[in-house]
Every structure is written in structure tokens, then in C-alpha cells.
Write a protein that holds these residues in place. Sequence first.
Motif, PDB file in Angstrom:
ATOM      1  N   GLU A 143      -3.785   9.315   3.977  1.00  0.00           N
ATOM      2  CA  GLU A 143      -4.526   8.084   3.693  1.00  0.00           C
ATOM      3  C   GLU A 143      -4.534   7.786   2.199  1.00  0.00           C
ATOM      4  N   PHE A 144      -4.631   8.829   1.376  1.00  0.00           N
ATOM      5  CA  PHE A 144      -4.636   8.633  -0.073  1.00  0.00           C
ATOM      6  C   PHE A 144      -3.274   8.142  -0.564  1.00  0.00           C
ATOM      7  N   ALA A 145      -2.210   8.833  -0.165  1.00  0.00           N
ATOM      8  CA  ALA A 145      -0.877   8.524  -0.687  1.00  0.00           C
ATOM      9  C   ALA A 145      -0.326   7.223  -0.108  1.00  0.00           C
ATOM     10  N   ASN A 146      -0.444   7.060   1.225  1.00  0.00           N
ATOM     11  CA  ASN A 146       0.177   5.914   1.889  1.00  0.00           C
ATOM     12  C   ASN A 146      -0.763   4.730   2.048  1.00  0.00           C
ATOM     13  N   GLY A 147      -2.033   4.967   1.779  1.00  0.00           N
ATOM     14  CA  GLY A 147      -3.003   3.885   1.824  1.00  0.00           C
ATOM     15  C   GLY A 147      -3.409   3.459   0.429  1.00  0.00           C
ATOM     16  N   TYR A 148      -4.328   4.231  -0.165  1.00  0.00           N
ATOM     17  CA  TYR A 148      -4.884   3.850  -1.461  1.00  0.00           C
ATOM     18  C   TYR A 148      -3.806   3.716  -2.540  1.00  0.00           C
ATOM     19  N   PHE A 149      -2.985   4.765  -2.742  1.00  0.00           N
ATOM     20  CA  PHE A 149      -2.028   4.715  -3.837  1.00  0.00           C
ATOM     21  C   PHE A 149      -1.000   3.604  -3.630  1.00  0.00           C
ATOM     22  N   THR A 150      -0.531   3.440  -2.402  1.00  0.00           N
ATOM     23  CA  THR A 150       0.453   2.390  -2.127  1.00  0.00           C
ATOM     24  C   THR A 150      -0.118   1.013  -2.458  1.00  0.00           C
ATOM     25  N   LYS A 151      -1.377   0.790  -2.099  1.00  0.00           N
ATOM     26  CA  LYS A 151      -2.008  -0.491  -2.423  1.00  0.00           C
ATOM     27  C   LYS A 151      -2.131  -0.681  -3.931  1.00  0.00           C
ATOM     28  N   MET A 152      -2.548   0.367  -4.627  1.00  0.00           N
ATOM     29  CA  MET A 152      -2.688   0.259  -6.075  1.00  0.00           C
ATOM     30  C   MET A 152      -1.336   0.007  -6.739  1.00  0.00           C
ATOM     31  N   GLU A 153      -0.317   0.705  -6.276  1.00  0.00           N
ATOM     32  CA  GLU A 153       1.008   0.515  -6.861  1.00  0.00           C
ATOM     33  C   GLU A 153       1.502  -0.912  -6.628  1.00  0.00           C
ATOM     34  N   SER A 154       1.180  -1.459  -5.466  1.00  0.00           N
ATOM     35  CA  SER A 154       1.644  -2.816  -5.153  1.00  0.00           C
ATOM     36  C   SER A 154       1.032  -3.867  -6.076  1.00  0.00           C
ATOM     37  N   THR A 155      -0.113  -3.552  -6.694  1.00  0.00           N
ATOM     38  CA  THR A 155      -0.729  -4.489  -7.638  1.00  0.00           C
ATOM     39  C   THR A 155      -0.019  -4.504  -8.978  1.00  0.00           C
ATOM     40  N   GLY A 156       0.819  -3.470  -9.242  1.00  0.00           N
ATOM     41  CA  GLY A 156       1.472  -3.341 -10.534  1.00  0.00           C
ATOM     42  C   GLY A 156       0.620  -2.682 -11.590  1.00  0.00           C
TER      43      GLY A 156
END
Length: 374
Positions: free
Chosen positions: A203-216
Motif C-alpha cells: 500500500e505504501f509503495a504502490n499507493g502512497y508513493f505512486t500517487k506522490m510521484e505522479s504529482t512530480g
Amino acid sequence: MPLETFKASESLTLGVELELQLVNTYDYDLSSSADDLLELLARAPFPGTVTPEMTQSMIEVATGIHHEHGPLLAQLRDIRDTLVQAGDRLNVELAGGGTHPFQRWFEQRIFSKPRFQQLSGLYGYLAKQFTVFGQHVHVGCSSPDEALFLLHALNRYVPHFIALSASSPYSQAVDTLFDSARLNSVFAFPLSGRAPFVLSWDEFANGYFTKMESTGVVKSMKDFYWDIRPKPEYGTIELRVCDTPLTVERAAALACYLQALCRHLLERNEPPPEEDDYLVYTYNRFQACRFGLDGMMVNPKTREQISIREDILATLRKLVPHAEALNAVPALDEVERAAARDGNHASYLRRCYAESGSIQGVVRAAVEALRRPC
């Protein structure tokens, strides 16, 4: 780019990083000597690693991976001795302490490394104000879910490490009335504070981090300045709230206090972490920064208030069997002396100022403390 795979490591192994001040010998101001010192140190084997930091008046040293207090302390002493000898050759002193008591941030020079230059462009004057000095402790975790469990289970103990390590009462030549003024500089960064409450690595890697990375906004874990963060490339969690102590003895003791505490938490005899634990997190952290060991903290489970000093002493009693199993009894003895009798290094620096009547005398005391325990 997805978050890199968590490389599981041996549980409860330790590594320590210390950011150190470079100080001139004539008025004890900071010295932009990192290039010269690093070049000199590169000529011979170094008993650890040494790297540049944000500005030219600081360096970071790191130990190898350790299981026990004795070898960790021995390596830190070897690192200290090597640095002091090199500094003597360059007429540069080294010191611990979370802040330099009177340096002027606008005179600092950003180290000529692409990442530091990029951060300087992004954060402006905050980058130079980040000439502050901390101890980071890595604890090995056997799985990514264990890492997230420990990260959140430790949240209620964060004030212990702030209060015990606090060594930054002075800034811009005045007493800030904080035991740890350093953390106020860290809190200015937008990605500081606490990690999100997630206990599953997926959930951390594929959820939270992925969302944060998508923001740039973020590209890697380095972009988070959280109080505790996972380090997947090492297979660790990294505690980042400590000021750099004045002595390597205190640095080793803090690391092994964390190790024993993690061993205790992994027995899972305490209530599991939950989001509501963070209701008082910012308050407790402020109390530790402002008042050190005399601060008051709220237990997030029981809602009871207790002094940070008493909470540390009560925790130490619970950790006795873990200290014995880890050969860390001398480390916890040092922590107990600090909590019960000697105080933290912020208190020591204030006593040095009272005795010398000089802000330069505070730096001189920090320099001398690194050479020999205070």
C-alpha cells in the motif's frame, strides 16, 4: 519510476551517520573547509565513510553495519580520531552540536554537488539555513512490513530521542530557549514531519508513493525529510530527529537505545500503532525541542501526561533484558546518566556559556568535547 524494492536486512542491525561542524581555530566560526578536508582524507583508508553535506562547512560520516554497542563505539572513536588528526593538519577543528551558536547562514557556501545545487535552487535561503547538524540512526528490518510497523510503533518515543540528543540551544548568537533549535530548521521543509499511517509496504509503495510521484513533487525517498523514514535500498528505517551529540559516546548510546527499543517493540506486547497515536505527536515533539528532558509528553494510548525524563527512565527499566541480550548495557547506562543526572548536551553548553561568558566559549567547549567526553 516505482519505488525501489525493499532489500530486507538482518533485523536490529545498526548504522550511524553524524553531520559534523568544521570550525576555524581563531574565532571558532564555521570554516568552509569541506573540499580541503575531503581531499586530505581521500589519501588514506578511512575507518567508515565520509561525504560532503549541503554547505562547505559541514561533512557527514557513517559507520558500517553493526550488531552491538562495543564495535559500533570503537568504529566511531576511530572515525573521530582520524578526523581530528586530519583537522589538525589543516588547522581546522571539528565539533558536534545541532547548530553552530553564532554562524551567519547567508555566509555559507553550497557544496558544488548537483543535488545540493538543485536543492538550493528549489528551497532558496532555506538551503543555507540548513547548515544544521544531526545524527541519523539506521535499524535493519527483515521485511518491509516490519519496517513500517517499527516506524509507526516508535512514534510515541520520538520525544525521547529529541530530548536526549538535544545540543542546539544557541542560534545567531542568542539562547533560543529551545534545547533543540535545529529541528525548527528541518520543520521548514514542506516534506518534513511524519510519514503517512500505512502498515503495508504494498500500500505504501504502490499507493502512497505512486500517487506522490505522479504529482512530480517527489522522485525518491530522499525527497522526504520525515522524522523516521524507510530506506528500501538499505533495508532499514532511519531515525532522523537527533541533534548531533557532542561526543561519539553519546551517539553510540542513542543508537543502541533505539536498537533495544526496537527489540522490545518487535515482541509486540504493546498495543499496535494506530492513526490516533499521532493526535499528540506534534505537541510531544514541540515539548521535547523546547524543554528537553524537562518537557511534558502525552502518552497517546492512555492520554496521561508524564515528564519526558520520567518516561525515559520507565522505558529503560523495561529494556533491561533487551540490553543484556544485545550487549548494550553500557549504552543504556549512559542514557540513564543523561536522563537522571547529567542532562543533555544543551544543558552542558549552557553551563559552558555561564562559565566562559562568551559564545565563542560554547564552540570551544564543543570542540573539546569531541576530542574527549564531557
